[in-house]
Design an enzyme around this catalytic site. Structure first.
Site, PDB file in Angstrom:
ATOM      1  N   ASP A 158       7.081   6.412  -0.363  1.00  0.00           N
ATOM      2  CA  ASP A 158       5.919   6.025  -1.527  1.00  0.00           C
ATOM      3  C   ASP A 158       7.096   5.636  -2.585  1.00  0.00           C
ATOM      4  O   ASP A 158       8.065   6.897  -2.055  1.00  0.00           O
ATOM      5  CB  ASP A 158       5.431   7.441  -2.451  1.00  0.00           C
ATOM      6  CG  ASP A 158       4.927   7.709  -3.961  1.00  0.00           C
ATOM      7  OD1 ASP A 158       5.297   6.164  -4.862  1.00  0.00           O
ATOM      8  OD2 ASP A 158       4.969   8.412  -4.069  1.00  0.00           O
TER       9      ASP A 158
ATOM     10  N   ASP B 144       2.951   0.708  -4.773  1.00  0.00           N
ATOM     11  CA  ASP B 144       3.714   1.199  -4.913  1.00  0.00           C
ATOM     12  C   ASP B 144       4.163   2.193  -3.249  1.00  0.00           C
ATOM     13  O   ASP B 144       4.699   2.808  -3.793  1.00  0.00           O
ATOM     14  CB  ASP B 144       5.142   1.529  -6.207  1.00  0.00           C
ATOM     15  CG  ASP B 144       3.880   3.261  -7.040  1.00  0.00           C
ATOM     16  OD1 ASP B 144       3.004   2.974  -6.068  1.00  0.00           O
ATOM     17  OD2 ASP B 144       4.040   3.706  -7.785  1.00  0.00           O
ATOM     18  N   GLU B 145       2.965   2.413  -3.208  1.00  0.00           N
ATOM     19  CA  GLU B 145       2.846   3.715  -2.477  1.00  0.00           C
ATOM     20  C   GLU B 145       1.468   2.913  -0.921  1.00  0.00           C
ATOM     21  O   GLU B 145       1.029   2.070  -1.338  1.00  0.00           O
ATOM     22  CB  GLU B 145       2.569   4.441  -2.154  1.00  0.00           C
ATOM     23  CG  GLU B 145       1.089   4.631  -3.356  1.00  0.00           C
ATOM     24  CD  GLU B 145       0.297   5.790  -4.097  1.00  0.00           C
ATOM     25  OE1 GLU B 145       0.585   7.333  -2.841  1.00  0.00           O
ATOM     26  OE2 GLU B 145       0.167   6.325  -4.835  1.00  0.00           O
TER      27      GLU B 145
END
Length: 359
Positions: free
Chosen positions: A10, A104-105
């Site tokens: 993350d 983003d993850e």
């Protein structure tokens, strides 16, 4: 199941961190990425802004009240997408089994990995170092034997940290978790569990499967398994698009029927364009309405035909809106529509490899 090696990576305050990396004048300052307008919403807040209570999905007006020194930066989505691809290039040095959750993850299955590393924690550590060295950004990582625990673990030492939940320690770790920290438990579900006397993982574990499914339906079985460290879902590197949708946050709250119908028409028009662009086909239309006080409701209807044209969708959207009670005292601030439920006889969807589709 216990032999799997799953990593959840993350990126830390991703959009805001990219902006601070690229503009030295923003470093160390509380910033929020998003639209600075009466209906603006915080997309991402830097950690400096989070100290004031600024959070993602918060109205920009509230964020500025909490942090008068807040610097608001417009979103540069295409740039974030390019940076995200660079992050994924690093992931692919270790595995091709990558399941993105957003820009983003992502989950990585490194049970069998390209580096031949025995410990997933070593891979997670190397990935974080490469992200820092090559991209001048930080990432947090969680490591465990399933997706639920890996995702939970990635939150433990944020930002810029790593945490491992070993199979031998999993049950004790889950027992001490706050129920709000369980994946899939939002504020509404947490309140319901509190009314049931469930505040921790241990208390959730003591609740029977029958009772949980009576209260929460199919999701109750998921909570039952999570409380026991069970999550059999594989990391899926190829996804089928399950829906296409769009939503409009209005410049001003509306309550007159004529204004609602006009706005609904605009949302339908955009939805039809997106359906044509993606080639997605579905039979269920879902209406989402958010009111002035941020209360949110949805209404859905399923047809026997594929919903793809304005003539197909607009009458159905009007029918669903007719089921919504709104007035001058309960005005509308957001309208959204989505098409889902691909026809089961063909399951025709849009295959996406390497990244999620974004509505």
């Amino acid at each position: 199941m216990m032999n799997r090696k799953i990593i959840h990576v993350d990126m830390d305050a991703f959009f805001a961190s990219v902006e601070q990396r690229d503009d030295v004048s923003l470093r160390g300052k509380p910033i929020a990425v998003g639209f600075d307008g009466p209906r603006g919403v915080v997309s991402t807040a830097s950690y400096e802004a989070r100290r004031y209570g600024v959070r993602s999905a918060m109205s920009m007006a509230k964020a500025k009240r909490l942090c008068p020194e807040l610097v608001i930066v417009p979103s540069h989505y295409e740039h974030y997408k390019e940076v995200s691809k660079c992050v994924h290039d690093i992931f692919r040095e270790y595995t091709d089994i990558i399941e993105p959750l957003s820009l983003d993850e992502a989950f990585l299955d490194v049970t069998d990995n390209k580096s031949g590393a025995e410990l997933a924690s070593d891979i997670a550590r190397e990935i974080r170092l490469k992200i820092r060295d090559r991209l001048a950004l930080t990432a947090s990582a969680g490591v465990s034997y399933n997706k639920f625990l890996a995702k939970v673990a990635s939150e433990v030492r944020k930002p810029d940290g790593m945490f491992v939940i070993h199979p031998d320690k999993a049950m004790d770790f889950i027992a001490g978790m706050r129920i709000e920290d369980f994946w899939g438990v939002g504020p509404k579900t947490a309140r319901q569990m509190h009314r049931m006397g469930i505040f921790t993982g241990m208390q959730l574990r003591q609740c029977s499967l029958q009772h949980l499914t009576e209260v929460f339906g199919k999701q109750g079985a998921v909570y039952y398994d999570f409380a026991r460290g069970i999550d059999l879902r594989p990391v899926e590197s190829i996804r089928i698009r399950k829906s296409v949708g769009c939503e409009h946050t209005l410049e001003e709250d509306i309550s007159r029927r004529s204004a609602v119908v006009i706005e609904l028409y605009h949302v339908v028009t955009e939805l039809v364009e997106r359906l044509g662009h993606t080639g997605f086909e579905g039979c269920t239309l879902t209406l989402k309405v958010k009111f002035h006080d941020f209360e949110q409701i949805t209404r859905s209807a399923t047809q026997k035909k594929i919903l793809k044209s304005k003539n197909d969708i607009l009458p159905l959207a009007k029918m669903l809106m007719g089921q919504v009670e709104y007035s001058s005292l309960r005005s509308i601030r957001l309208i959204g529509l989505s098409v889902s439920n691909p026809p089961t006889h063909e399951r025709r969807g849009v295959w996406v490899e390497g990244e999620l589709d974004f509505k």
